[in-house]
Scaffold this motif. Structure first.
Motif, PDB file in Angstrom:
ATOM      1  N   ARG A  91       0.497  -1.338   0.033  1.00 34.25           N
ATOM      2  CA  ARG A  91       0.224   0.126  -0.071  1.00 34.25           C
ATOM      3  C   ARG A  91       0.931   1.354   0.254  1.00 34.25           C
ATOM      4  NH1 ARG A  91      -2.962  -1.668   3.737  1.00 34.25           N
ATOM      5  NH2 ARG A  91      -4.407  -2.138   2.847  1.00 34.25           N
ATOM      6  N   ILE A  92       0.289   1.970  -0.608  1.00 30.08           N
ATOM      7  CA  ILE A  92       1.776   3.637  -0.668  1.00 30.08           C
ATOM      8  C   ILE A  92       0.380   4.366  -0.988  1.00 30.08           C
ATOM      9  CG2 ILE A  92       3.234   4.534  -2.828  1.00 30.08           C
ATOM     10  CD1 ILE A  92       3.515   1.855  -4.207  1.00 30.08           C
ATOM     11  N   ALA A  93       1.168   5.522  -0.119  1.00 29.03           N
ATOM     12  CA  ALA A  93       1.059   6.837   0.623  1.00 29.03           C
ATOM     13  C   ALA A  93       0.938   7.984  -0.448  1.00 29.03           C
ATOM     14  CB  ALA A  93      -0.018   6.851   1.573  1.00 29.03           C
ATOM     15  N   LEU A  94       1.023   8.912  -0.500  1.00 29.74           N
ATOM     16  CA  LEU A  94       1.403  10.488  -0.726  1.00 29.74           C
ATOM     17  C   LEU A  94       0.822  11.154   0.008  1.00 29.74           C
ATOM     18  CD1 LEU A  94       0.846  12.036  -4.958  1.00 29.74           C
ATOM     19  CD2 LEU A  94       1.633  13.183  -2.078  1.00 29.74           C
ATOM     20  N   LEU A  95       2.047  11.439   0.315  1.00 27.67           N
ATOM     21  CA  LEU A  95       1.730  11.779   1.932  1.00 27.67           C
ATOM     22  C   LEU A  95       2.267  13.558   1.733  1.00 27.67           C
ATOM     23  CD1 LEU A  95       1.679  12.810   5.290  1.00 27.67           C
ATOM     24  CD2 LEU A  95       3.882  12.281   5.350  1.00 27.67           C
ATOM     25  N   THR A  96       0.726  14.324   2.254  1.00 28.12           N
ATOM     26  CA  THR A  96       1.016  16.254   1.467  1.00 28.12           C
ATOM     27  C   THR A  96       0.642  16.768   3.135  1.00 28.12           C
ATOM     28  OG1 THR A  96      -0.405  17.878   0.927  1.00 28.12           O
ATOM     29  CG2 THR A  96      -2.078  15.772   1.855  1.00 28.12           C
ATOM     30  N   LEU A 140      -1.792  14.164  -8.926  1.00 31.14           N
ATOM     31  CA  LEU A 140      -0.639  12.909  -8.782  1.00 31.14           C
ATOM     32  C   LEU A 140      -1.422  11.426  -8.547  1.00 31.14           C
ATOM     33  CD1 LEU A 140       2.660  14.550  -8.285  1.00 31.14           C
ATOM     34  CD2 LEU A 140       1.535  13.019 -10.252  1.00 31.14           C
ATOM     35  N   ALA A 141      -1.937  11.805  -7.138  1.00 28.48           N
ATOM     36  CA  ALA A 141      -2.438  10.420  -6.273  1.00 28.48           C
ATOM     37  C   ALA A 141      -3.701  10.243  -7.075  1.00 28.48           C
ATOM     38  CB  ALA A 141      -2.807  10.617  -5.171  1.00 28.48           C
ATOM     39  N   ARG A 142      -4.659  10.792  -7.503  1.00 31.59           N
ATOM     40  CA  ARG A 142      -5.458  10.058  -8.783  1.00 31.59           C
ATOM     41  C   ARG A 142      -5.002   9.259  -9.127  1.00 31.59           C
ATOM     42  NH1 ARG A 142      -8.860  13.927  -8.134  1.00 31.59           N
ATOM     43  NH2 ARG A 142      -8.018  15.684 -10.147  1.00 31.59           N
ATOM     44  N   TYR A 143      -3.884   9.601 -10.045  1.00 36.45           N
ATOM     45  CA  TYR A 143      -3.467   9.251 -11.436  1.00 36.45           C
ATOM     46  C   TYR A 143      -3.184   8.005 -10.812  1.00 36.45           C
ATOM     47  CZ  TYR A 143      -1.306   8.209 -15.928  1.00 36.45           C
ATOM     48  OH  TYR A 143      -0.410   8.653 -17.035  1.00 36.45           O
ATOM     49  N   LEU A 144      -2.169   8.366 -10.071  1.00 41.86           N
ATOM     50  CA  LEU A 144      -1.054   7.051  -9.871  1.00 41.86           C
ATOM     51  C   LEU A 144      -1.952   5.615  -9.081  1.00 41.86           C
ATOM     52  CD1 LEU A 144       2.472   9.209  -8.891  1.00 41.86           C
ATOM     53  CD2 LEU A 144       1.939   7.243 -11.000  1.00 41.86           C
ATOM     54  N   GLY A 145      -3.348   6.168  -7.829  1.00 37.48           N
ATOM     55  CA  GLY A 145      -3.328   5.021  -7.186  1.00 37.48           C
ATOM     56  C   GLY A 145      -2.751   4.999  -6.054  1.00 37.48           C
ATOM     57  N   PHE A 146      -2.238   6.218  -5.705  1.00 38.33           N
ATOM     58  CA  PHE A 146      -1.508   6.552  -3.705  1.00 38.33           C
ATOM     59  C   PHE A 146      -2.478   6.884  -3.927  1.00 38.33           C
ATOM     60  CE2 PHE A 146       3.068   6.489  -5.647  1.00 38.33           C
ATOM     61  CZ  PHE A 146       3.103   5.565  -6.450  1.00 38.33           C
ATOM     62  N   LEU A 147      -2.561   6.492  -2.235  1.00 30.75           N
ATOM     63  CA  LEU A 147      -3.171   7.380  -0.978  1.00 30.75           C
ATOM     64  C   LEU A 147      -2.688   8.335  -1.138  1.00 30.75           C
ATOM     65  CD1 LEU A 147      -5.774   6.393   1.037  1.00 30.75           C
ATOM     66  CD2 LEU A 147      -4.833   5.048   2.440  1.00 30.75           C
ATOM     67  N   LEU A 148      -4.241   9.322  -0.701  1.00 29.37           N
ATOM     68  CA  LEU A 148      -3.302  10.633  -0.303  1.00 29.37           C
ATOM     69  C   LEU A 148      -4.048  10.967   1.474  1.00 29.37           C
ATOM     70  CD1 LEU A 148      -2.564  13.613  -0.961  1.00 29.37           C
ATOM     71  CD2 LEU A 148      -4.320  14.156  -1.706  1.00 29.37           C
ATOM     72  N   VAL A 149      -2.985  11.142   1.707  1.00 30.18           N
ATOM     73  CA  VAL A 149      -3.180  11.555   3.157  1.00 30.18           C
ATOM     74  C   VAL A 149      -2.334  12.573   3.679  1.00 30.18           C
ATOM     75  CG1 VAL A 149      -3.068   8.925   3.674  1.00 30.18           C
ATOM     76  CG2 VAL A 149      -0.902   9.941   3.840  1.00 30.18           C
ATOM     77  N   VAL A 197      -9.701  19.284  -0.357  1.00 26.76           N
ATOM     78  CA  VAL A 197      -9.164  19.146   0.514  1.00 26.76           C
ATOM     79  C   VAL A 197      -9.867  17.328   0.037  1.00 26.76           C
ATOM     80  CG1 VAL A 197      -8.306  20.326   2.282  1.00 26.76           C
ATOM     81  CG2 VAL A 197     -10.198  18.704   2.683  1.00 26.76           C
ATOM     82  N   SER A 198     -10.296  17.499  -1.072  1.00 26.08           N
ATOM     83  CA  SER A 198     -11.103  15.927  -1.349  1.00 26.08           C
ATOM     84  C   SER A 198     -11.804  15.917  -2.655  1.00 26.08           C
ATOM     85  CB  SER A 198     -13.142  16.027  -0.779  1.00 26.08           C
ATOM     86  OG  SER A 198     -13.190  15.872   0.016  1.00 26.08           O
ATOM     87  N   ARG A 199      -9.790  16.863  -3.390  1.00 30.25           N
ATOM     88  CA  ARG A 199      -9.753  16.146  -4.468  1.00 30.25           C
ATOM     89  C   ARG A 199     -10.066  14.613  -5.854  1.00 30.25           C
ATOM     90  NH1 ARG A 199      -8.829  21.269  -7.944  1.00 30.25           N
ATOM     91  NH2 ARG A 199      -8.664  23.318  -6.504  1.00 30.25           N
ATOM     92  N   GLU A 200      -9.387  13.870  -4.315  1.00 34.90           N
ATOM     93  CA  GLU A 200      -9.186  12.744  -5.460  1.00 34.90           C
ATOM     94  C   GLU A 200     -10.239  11.933  -5.264  1.00 34.90           C
ATOM     95  OE1 GLU A 200      -8.415  12.428  -1.080  1.00 34.90           O
ATOM     96  OE2 GLU A 200      -8.436  14.000  -2.271  1.00 34.90           O
ATOM     97  N   ARG A 201     -11.035  12.369  -4.511  1.00 40.03           N
ATOM     98  CA  ARG A 201     -12.538  11.655  -4.272  1.00 40.03           C
ATOM     99  C   ARG A 201     -13.798  12.406  -4.997  1.00 40.03           C
ATOM    100  NH1 ARG A 201     -11.334   7.035  -1.479  1.00 40.03           N
ATOM    101  NH2 ARG A 201      -9.423   7.453  -0.703  1.00 40.03           N
ATOM    102  N   LEU A 202     -13.671  13.439  -5.422  1.00 45.22           N
ATOM    103  CA  LEU A 202     -14.933  14.229  -6.059  1.00 45.22           C
ATOM    104  C   LEU A 202     -14.543  14.455  -7.619  1.00 45.22           C
ATOM    105  CD1 LEU A 202     -15.253  17.031  -3.238  1.00 45.22           C
ATOM    106  CD2 LEU A 202     -16.433  14.863  -3.530  1.00 45.22           C
ATOM    107  N   SER A 203     -15.336  14.300  -8.426  1.00 46.18           N
ATOM    108  CA  SER A 203     -15.542  14.828 -10.189  1.00 46.18           C
ATOM    109  C   SER A 203     -15.067  16.226 -10.063  1.00 46.18           C
ATOM    110  CB  SER A 203     -16.730  14.725 -10.634  1.00 46.18           C
ATOM    111  OG  SER A 203     -17.976  15.051 -10.281  1.00 46.18           O
ATOM    112  N   ALA A 204     -14.139  16.520 -10.876  1.00 50.29           N
ATOM    113  CA  ALA A 204     -14.148  17.734 -11.643  1.00 50.29           C
ATOM    114  C   ALA A 204     -15.451  19.017 -11.367  1.00 50.29           C
ATOM    115  CB  ALA A 204     -13.627  17.953 -12.736  1.00 50.29           C
TER     116      ALA A 204
END
Length: 825
Positions: A234-239, A253-262, A618-625
């Motif tokens: 499990r890979i995470a991107l720490l912001t 990047l987190a959304r594109y790479l499939g990383f967990l944004l944390v 802060v929820s960009r990776e979970r919500l549509s454009a």
């Protein structure tokens, strides 16, 4: 003939040729376009622009900018609250593949050299012992992290991802301006630039055989995974969070790479392993790609004042259980002072000179170098040696020695005499120019190029074919004057051979099917829950204002509501904290009340929308454009109050529709919908207690139906006019009315039944018990027995349910670390 001649004047190829001729007539030969003006690739690029916009280059710029904004590209200036759109030029930088191969070879060599130097300086320090690196350059650097000395990074490498800023001289040679190793930023912008340009100039990619970005990002992802101990890590991107200048890029990047944004609060170190706090308990994290200043990564081992890091993460690294990219301490070699020593280190460690030379640099911590800098100050740039502003350069930016006035020069020389190690001198670099669009024409501007390299699964370096260009605001080609630039441009590497279309996703027939959406951190669930609550709260308050406006203020609605009904509306608005109690119920008083409730600073519709917008940020990776765009839309300013209220209602309806029809039915959606339902239920009780009293008038009941959006349902069902018991049954107990109180409670209970549990004993958890109890109470009640006491009891139970949901699923300090039955996976 005349017609044919006229047509040719506006042919795309003709327009492109004219643009090139006009541009190169006013530009030095060092410009990248004019140096290769005979190359068909530049002509093809400008033909695409001409086909897109005709003679109007401004149209092409606007279209490229619009596509960048549609993708969600943005950035934030430090200390600014709102994001700015990412500035994208419609003219990409073209680099021929043979030239690019030379750049890539230089970057690979440089990355390997930097890794070797870091291995030594955090290991045996032979380079210092043998005199190749001054000890003061290492020990005196704020980027040297002593707790990392002699700590072998898991995976065996200090560097997994690097970036460098390059400049092209007027004669075409490439040099390195700066290295970025601590938390290299910009790869997401390169990706977003490419996506925007593909939409703007769709045929250019295949026409010029432009190298694609996807293989690079796939290699980086595979490289991180290969460095981990588990087969399926499990890979995470720490912001650092949404106020970081490049947060939008990190989310993309987190959304594109499939990383967990944390964020740091999402993570916890326990028994020499790192976990993310999720709604299903603790889940193990194997690799962390961080975008923090490494000194803030662990308050126990590094900076004790850090509130955005993870306590104990260095211990997890030391135990070999966490790959961190890049390893803390890598920023030691970012310091401009180190650039003075890299040419010599390349000879010592590789036996070869740098393929991409540094700009000439002198570290003033050495006597001879300091003397040289002072003697040649008018022809050099003076910069901070370690990126920290010294007294002689109070703004922390490089300064042209020739541009310093007498007081500034004296202050610089005085401080350099006291602390010479804080300064470097560098040659004044003159940059090539490239075309961009300004004032509806092609205009030459200086540029720099940021390139990226990452380790693949075999540990070898892979270079992103392209990167992104920064374009200066002024024609002055000196790098120190250009600064960071005001535009960006895509960088396209083109060649003669066709490029195989590559996606980051594996082929559909080889992928293992997966319907599990993955890990949902508790913080994300909390955000989505409150996003739903704020949107519903804003819509409920807007409903009060619209009823007040439509029935009591508007000049063309006929008879006004009865004064007692108006008083009830006013009381609900005041109780919500949206406006103060008016002096009376005259039209002017009510108009002011409505305006304050819509646009005031405290608890107004506008204030609630701002809260929702901050959560969306802060929820960009979970919500549509589309949802982000609606959340970011400015508050309506045109028309009267009723017009603006109508515009807001349409926006709320669109947001509700996007959530209902476009969000996959995952746990993330469930929390968003629970928040909506819970807020709607609490608002419904307030409306029913106010307008459903035993002495309710026809106006009261009609207003209640309006607020509950059930007027049409009631009229279709009952033809005899307003009656209290049927109205109460419809808006309170009818399980088939999507606006009814009972419907909301049933939906909440259904969601809670499908969310993860911490035990497998089959018993209900507290939040489920609360929801089932409320649902049972409403099931055994009939409309005739509804009274204020029962409704008050249901309201209190709903608030208890909200607390139970928060205690079970959301972050409560360190409490979830010790919860009984916690899942560790």
């Amino acid at each position: 003939m005349a017609s044919g001649a006229a047509t040719s004047l506006f042919d795309a190829a003709t327009i492109a040729d004219r643009w090139i001729a006009d541009y190169c007539a006013h530009v030095d030969a060092g410009d990248v376009l004019c140096a290769r003006r005979r190359d068909p690739e530049w002509a093809a690029l400008l033909e695409e622009l001409a086909a897109l916009s005709g003679e109007a280059l401004g149209t092409a710029r606007e279209r490229a900018q619009r596509h960048a904004e549609d993708i969600g590209t943005g950035f934030r200036i430090v200390d600014e609250g709102e994001e700015r759109p990412w500035p994208l030029s419609p003219v990409p930088l073209l680099i021929e593949k043979a030239e690019w191969d030379g750049i890539a070879a230089g970057i690979v060599q440089r990355a390997g050299l930097l890794e070797a130097v870091l291995q030594d300086l955090y290991g045996e320090s032979r380079l210092v012992a043998d005199g190749h690196v001054p000890a003061a350059l290492v020990g005196g650097s704020p980027f040297f992290l002593r707790p990392l000395a002699h700590l072998a990074p898991p995976g065996g490498h200090h560097l997994q991802f690097v970036a460098a800023d390059l400049c092209r001289g007027p004669s075409g040679e490439w040099s390195v301006l700066a290295d970025h190793l601590r938390a290299p930023a910009g790869a997401g912008y390169a990706l977003e630039n490419r996506l925007a340009m593909a939409r703007t100039l769709g045929d250019l990619q295949s026409r010029l055989n432009i190298e694609r970005h996807a293989p690079f990002f796939a290699a980086f992802r595979e490289g991180l995974a290969a460095a981990c101990r588990r087969a399926e890590p499990r890979i995470a991107l720490l912001t650092p969070g949404r106020l970081n200048p490049s947060y939008a890029e990190q989310a993309h990047l987190a959304r594109y790479l499939g990383f967990l944004l944390v964020e740091g609060a999402d993570l916890a170190a326990l028994d020499d392993r790192l976990y993310v706090r999720t709604i299903a308990g603790l889940k193990r994290v194997d690799a962390l790609w961080h975008r923090l200043d490494p000194r803030l990564l662990d308050p126990l081992a590094l900076d004790s004042h850090s509130t955005i890091g993870v306590a104990g993460v260095i211990d997890v690294m030391a135990a070999g259980e966490l790959v961190v990219a890049n390893a803390p301490g890598a920023g030691l070699l970012e310091a401009p002072a180190f650039a003075a020593f890299l040419p010599r280190l390349a000879e010592v460690l590789t036996g070869k000179p740098l393929l991409l030379p540094n700009i000439a640099t002198w570290w003033c911590g050495q006597d001879a170098e300091r003397t040289h800098v002072l003697a040649n100050l008018d022809s050099l740039v003076v910069a901070p040696a370690f990126g920290v502003a010294p007294l002689g350069l109070p703004d922390g930016k490089p300064a042209l020695g020739a541009a310093l006035d007498a007081p500034a020069r004296a202050a610089l020389c005085d401080d350099m005499a006291r602390r010479p190690q804080d300064y470097v001198g560098q040659e004044v670099v003159r940059l090539s120019t490239m075309p961009t669009v300004a004032d509806e024409a092609l205009t030459a501007r200086p540029f720099t190029l940021r390139v990226f390299a990452a380790r693949g699964s075999d540990g070898a370096w892979v270079v992103l074919p392209g990167g992104f260009a920064r374009i200066g605001a002024h024609p002055d080609p000196r790098a120190a004057v250009m600064g960071e630039g005001i535009w960006s441009a895509d960088v396209c590497v083109h060649g003669a051979d066709p490029v195989t279309p590559v996606s980051l996703l594996p082929p559909g027939d080889t992928s293992q099917l997966r319907r599990n959406p993955g890990t949902l951190p508790s913080r994300v669930a909390d955000n989505l829950f409150w996003l739903g609550r704020y949107l519903e709260r804003g819509e409920a308050l807007l409903g009060l204002v619209r009823v007040l406006l439509g029935h009591s203020i508007s000049a063309d609605t006929g008879a006004a509501l009865a004064s007692d009904t108006v008083a009830g509306l006013v009381r609900l608005v005041v109780q919500a904290g949206a406006a103060p109690q008016p002096n009376g119920f005259r039209r002017a008083d009510l108009t002011q009340l409505a305006r304050t409730a819509l646009e005031g600073e405290q608890a107004s519709v506008d204030a609630i929308n701002r809260q929702a917008r901050s959560i969306g940020a802060v929820s960009r990776e979970r919500l549509s454009a589309d949802m982000i765009r609606l959340l970011d839309a400015p508050f309506p300013q045109r028309g009267g109050l009723l017009d603006r209220a109508g515009s807001l209602q349409r926006r709320y309806s669109a947001l509700n529709g996007l959530a209902s029809e476009h969000m996959t039915r995952t746990d993330a959606w469930r929390f968003h919908d629970i928040g909506r339902r819970l807020e709607r239920a609490v608002a419904a009780i307030g409306f029913i207690r106010t307008f459903g009293r035993p002495d309710a008038t026809s106006d009261d009941l009609s207003t209640l139906l309006d607020l509950m959006d059930s007027q049409i349902s009631y009229r279709q069902r009952y033809l005899t006019g307003m009656a209290r018991i049927p109205v109460l049954d419809l808006v309170t107990l009818d399980p088939n009315n999507p606006r009814a109180l009972a419907f909301q409670v049933a939906a909440i209970s259904g969601h809670l039944n499908k969310l993860p549990l911490l035990s497998d004993d089959g018993l209900a958890e507290p939040q489920q018990e609360h929801a089932r109890g409320i649902a049972a109470l409403l099931v055994i009640t009939n409309a005739a027995r509804l009274d204020d006491a029962l409704l008050a009891d249901v309201e209190a139970r709903l608030l208890q349910l909200s607390g139970a949901i928060a205690r079970r699923y959301f972050l409560q300090g360190a409490e979830p670390l010790r919860a009984a039955g916690l899942v560790l996976a």
